[in-house]
Design an enzyme around this catalytic site. Structure first.
Site, PDB file in Angstrom:
ATOM      1  N   HIS A  71       1.046  -1.319  -0.110  1.00 43.95           N
ATOM      2  CA  HIS A  71       0.023   0.012  -0.050  1.00 43.95           C
ATOM      3  C   HIS A  71       0.788   1.425  -0.225  1.00 43.95           C
ATOM      4  O   HIS A  71       0.364   2.325  -1.178  1.00 43.95           O
ATOM      5  CB  HIS A  71      -1.115  -0.202   1.011  1.00 43.95           C
ATOM      6  CG  HIS A  71      -0.648  -0.154   2.689  1.00 43.95           C
ATOM      7  ND1 HIS A  71       0.063  -0.469   2.817  1.00 43.95           N
ATOM      8  CD2 HIS A  71       0.460   0.943   3.689  1.00 43.95           C
ATOM      9  CE1 HIS A  71       0.574  -0.727   4.034  1.00 43.95           C
ATOM     10  NE2 HIS A  71       0.283   0.233   4.748  1.00 43.95           N
ATOM     11  N   ASN A 191       6.140   0.991  12.955  1.00 40.65           N
ATOM     12  CA  ASN A 191       5.118   2.358  13.208  1.00 40.65           C
ATOM     13  C   ASN A 191       4.321   2.123  13.986  1.00 40.65           C
ATOM     14  O   ASN A 191       3.228   2.897  14.642  1.00 40.65           O
ATOM     15  CB  ASN A 191       4.724   2.908  12.539  1.00 40.65           C
ATOM     16  CG  ASN A 191       3.808   2.447  11.318  1.00 40.65           C
ATOM     17  OD1 ASN A 191       2.737   1.904  11.573  1.00 40.65           O
ATOM     18  ND2 ASN A 191       3.878   2.407  10.235  1.00 40.65           N
ATOM     19  N   ARG A 362      -2.297 -39.265 -10.295  1.00 38.70           N
ATOM     20  CA  ARG A 362      -1.388 -38.492  -9.591  1.00 38.70           C
ATOM     21  C   ARG A 362       0.494 -39.646  -9.602  1.00 38.70           C
ATOM     22  O   ARG A 362       1.391 -38.517  -9.835  1.00 38.70           O
ATOM     23  CB  ARG A 362      -1.229 -38.767  -8.092  1.00 38.70           C
ATOM     24  CG  ARG A 362      -1.332 -40.036  -7.438  1.00 38.70           C
ATOM     25  CD  ARG A 362      -1.630 -39.483  -5.998  1.00 38.70           C
ATOM     26  NE  ARG A 362      -2.312 -40.890  -5.443  1.00 38.70           N
ATOM     27  CZ  ARG A 362      -2.170 -40.759  -4.335  1.00 38.70           C
ATOM     28  NH1 ARG A 362      -1.788 -40.561  -3.239  1.00 38.70           N
ATOM     29  NH2 ARG A 362      -2.115 -42.537  -3.989  1.00 38.70           N
ATOM     30  N   GLU A 416       1.486 -24.206   3.113  1.00 39.26           N
ATOM     31  CA  GLU A 416       0.372 -24.230   1.881  1.00 39.26           C
ATOM     32  C   GLU A 416       0.584 -23.047   1.443  1.00 39.26           C
ATOM     33  O   GLU A 416       0.943 -22.463  -0.363  1.00 39.26           O
ATOM     34  CB  GLU A 416      -0.847 -24.376   2.203  1.00 39.26           C
ATOM     35  CG  GLU A 416      -1.026 -26.582   2.276  1.00 39.26           C
ATOM     36  CD  GLU A 416      -1.115 -26.408   2.942  1.00 39.26           C
ATOM     37  OE1 GLU A 416      -1.575 -27.538   3.760  1.00 39.26           O
ATOM     38  OE2 GLU A 416      -1.508 -25.754   4.153  1.00 39.26           O
ATOM     39  N   HIS A 467      -5.686 -35.745  -5.608  1.00 39.18           N
ATOM     40  CA  HIS A 467      -6.533 -35.911  -4.401  1.00 39.18           C
ATOM     41  C   HIS A 467      -8.206 -35.141  -5.147  1.00 39.18           C
ATOM     42  O   HIS A 467      -8.674 -34.713  -3.848  1.00 39.18           O
ATOM     43  CB  HIS A 467      -6.378 -36.136  -2.224  1.00 39.18           C
ATOM     44  CG  HIS A 467      -5.612 -37.232  -2.567  1.00 39.18           C
ATOM     45  ND1 HIS A 467      -4.293 -37.206  -2.913  1.00 39.18           N
ATOM     46  CD2 HIS A 467      -5.278 -38.425  -1.436  1.00 39.18           C
ATOM     47  CE1 HIS A 467      -3.107 -38.553  -2.488  1.00 39.18           C
ATOM     48  NE2 HIS A 467      -4.188 -38.707  -1.482  1.00 39.18           N
TER      49      HIS A 467
END
Length: 670
Positions: A71, A191, A362, A416, A467
């Site tokens: 920001h 701060n 997989r 994760e 999965h």
């Protein structure tokens, strides 16, 4: 304080402050507090320590800078302008937060040269920084020689209280400490103010002790507003500590110099207002008009151009010596940096016939990863503590650990979110590394922010998700994705591929690697359970997103559309319907966005508009399928949470059987 008493460094720091103040005032939007408070630490870093070349922002051996507290973006834009980057002019600063400007509200690496990563969601940047530092350590261990260090740079991060409150920063900082990443230096803008007011309302822990417990070296600069030498000494000390990352806690006053708004939440995220800007100018002795930087200040700050040219020239000499002594290593290093894939790399991807044993996708993924790693050593990654479930280990290559940075297997631990942001940092290092991060598909929810940011920031990360359905089985609905695929498919620039068998898994990896080299992420969804290898699947056709697997003569009576483990149900059902005299086509729609990107003629050839009887079969939410099945089609999907039972039982009970597909198909056919 009179202007005459200020040094060129102090004037430069005030130039940063007022470029930020003026840009935010003009935009009537932004966050002036951080740039005003953090300007001293940022300028000392950029002016005295960082190695970069403003005229070649992509010079490989530059130090990387990340503004995790995104920001405060005007801090970075001001620095880029003052140090001579062509990417940010004074006109660009005047266009802060405006349509198509190069100075967006939060830093975007694809918009502004000199910005390394896209930050904004707090904590992402420090985790990206860990990824950048991992990339540096890995490449240094692979390519450096005792007499030639061609990879030798630091990663610097400025983060704030908000970053340190976010869980992802804790995940990443913990991991960085474990790895002992000595070239990672974080400056914490302490701060004590957040949007809700003083951080005392929510955040009272001892951050220094927390980072010490992570294994970081910690330094405290008590006066970050005026004590430039203390900042200098802290960074100097941090660079001297080579066996662990350093966090420099720099205590500052947010909105420093604003008589009425400094040290308040009011200066965090809103323009100061005309009256307060005038008072701040008077208070800091800055008599110049908005957007005006005195020539002597610009001449001083833009010495960075000459310094940068020198840094790059010195490195070029080092690299020339390296190339002469180590031509083979230099050729591979240059291949990495060019983004060029090794010749014939895709030829290693295996193909299958129906006679080959059916396996979980997989398991096919594991085969692909290991075949690819043998020819693409730039692959680096791992799993969030599910290596032997995700099957993501590159066998025989060792683990990436402290003192073993040359190895490609990263054990991210149960982190994760951190894993995702770290992978993005590796991808955005710009050195050709291809990172992959793995977990169960359901836990992609824990890392949605970095998955989304990989797509936004054009990071070539590969997300390996296993999965992928209720076929996960006994762990039950907490672990069984339902809406997950639909939500991921909704992310722009993210290709989600759900392959059906071995051939499609090879095709999925071919797409993922090519996309990674073109700075785009891919998410691969793989089964836990066995699936058969099908006769009509294709490695190359996966790149089209959708294609015909089984066809019929003439116009089909019905089109069955499947993905992943359910494609085989479609094929078997089609065979039975064919035996009953029905004309049925089966389409694999493994990657929706890739299919959508094909030309109209191709899409019509696969899913002709005239054939309105269409049945989609996918063990996931129906959300999004109506685009392909139309108002007259139907779907065998699941729009409720799953259940705890063996995977085959779950699939059967929820209607993912040949009999149910046949029944639905016959209803459509009438």
């Amino acid at each position: 304080m009179a202007v005459a008493t200020q040094s060129l460094e102090e004037l430069s720091i005030n130039a940063i402050r007022f470029l930020a103040v003026d840009a935010i005032e003009k935009a009537k939007s932004g966050h002036p507090g951080l740039p005003m408070g953090a300007a001293p630490m940022a300028f000392v870093l950029w002016n005295r320590f960082m190695r970069y070349n403003p005229k070649n922002p992509k010079w490989f051996n530059r130090d990387r800078f990340v503004l995790s507290a995104g920001h405060g973006s005007m801090l970075q834009y001001a620095l880029l302008y003052l140090t001579g980057y062509d990417s940010v002019s004074i006109e660009d600063i005047k266009q802060f937060r405006q349509w198509e400007s190069k100075t967006p509200g939060h830093p975007e690496n694809f918009m502004t040269a000199g910005v390394e990563v896209t930050t904004g969601p707090l904590g992402q940047g420090i985790a990206n920084g860990v990824g950048l530092a991992i990339a540096e350590a890995h490449l240094a261990a692979k390519f450096n020689k005792p007499d030639a260090k061609i990879v030798d740079h630091y990663t610097y991060v400025i983060l704030g209280d908000g970053c340190n409150m976010e869980g992802v920063s804790g995940e990443a900082a913990s991991f960085a400490g474990h790895l002992g990443l000595g070239k990672l230096i974080a400056l914490y803008d302490d701060n004590h103010i957040s949007i809700d007011g003083s951080t005392d309302v929510a955040f009272t822990e001892d951050v220094s002790k927390r980072f010490e417990s992570y294994g970081w070296h910690v330094i405290h600069v008590k006066d970050g507003n005026t004590d430039l030498e203390a900042i200098h000494k802290a960074i100097e000390e941090a660079k001297a500590v080579t066996d662990k990352p350093t966090m420099i806690k720099v205590t500052t006053i947010i909105g420093y110099g604003s008589p009425n708004k400094s040290n308040t939440a009011g200066v965090h995220g809103a323009a100061l207002g005309g009256d307060e800007v005038a008072l701040t100018r008077q208070n800091l002795g800055w008599s110049h008009d908005p957007f005006v930087v005195p020539e002597d200040v610009l001449n001083y700050t833009r010495k960075a151009v000459e310094r940068g040219a020198g840094y790059e020239s010195d490195w070029n000499k080092t690299y020339a010596d390296y190339k002469a002594k180590y031509p083979q290593e230099a050729a591979e290093f240059e291949r990495y940096l060019s983004g060029k894939l090794a010749d014939g790399w895709d030829k290693v991807l295996p193909s299958y016939t129906p006679e080959d044993k059916g396996l979980p996708t997989r398991k096919h993924s594991e085969t692909c990863l290991n075949k690819l790693a043998a020819v693409l050593p730039e692959l680096i990654g791992g799993s969030a503590d599910l290596t032997h479930s995700n099957l993501t280990e590159i066998k025989g290559k060792g683990d990436f650990q402290k003192g073993q940075y040359q190895n490609p297997n990263i054990h991210f631990g149960v982190r994760e979110h951190g894993m995702g942001a770290i992978c993005n940092g590796i991808a955005l290092h710009g050195s050709g590394l291809i990172p992959y991060g793995a977990t169960f598909l359901i836990f992609s929810d824990y890392m949605r922010a970095p998955i989304r940011l990989s797509a936004l920031s054009q990071a070539g990360s590969i997300w390996v998700m296993t999965h992928d359905s209720i076929g996960q089985g006994e762990d039950g609905p907490t672990h069984q994705p339902i809406e997950t695929l639909a939500s991921l498919r909704a992310i722009p620039n993210l290709t989600v591929i759900r392959p059906a068998d071995g051939n499609e898994t090879s095709g999925a990896y071919k797409v993922a690697i090519e996309r990674a080299k073109n700075n785009a992420p891919t998410l691969l969804a793989f089964t836990r359970q066995n699936v058969p290898n099908l006769a009509g699947t294709s490695i190359d056709d996966v790149a089209k997103g959708g294609y015909i697997v089984v066809d019929t003569d003439g116009t089909p009576d019905l089109i069955l559309i499947g993905t992943g483990s359910e494609l085989s149900l479609c094929v078997t059902a089609a065979e039975k319907l064919k035996a009953e005299g029905k004309k049925v086509r089966v389409v694999s729609l493994a990657a929706w966005d890739l299919f959508d990107a094909q030309d109209a003629a191709y899409k019509e050839s696969v899913l002709p508009k005239a054939v309105t009887k269409r049945l989609a079969v996918e063990a996931a939410s129906s959300f999004g399928w109506h685009k392909y099945i139309g108002s007259e089609g139907d779907a065998v999907t699941i729009d409720r949470f799953g259940a705890s039972a063996p995977g085959g039982v779950c699939l059967e009970k929820f209607g993912f059987s040949v009999d149910n597909v046949l029944a639905k198909a016959k209803q459509l056919l009438g």
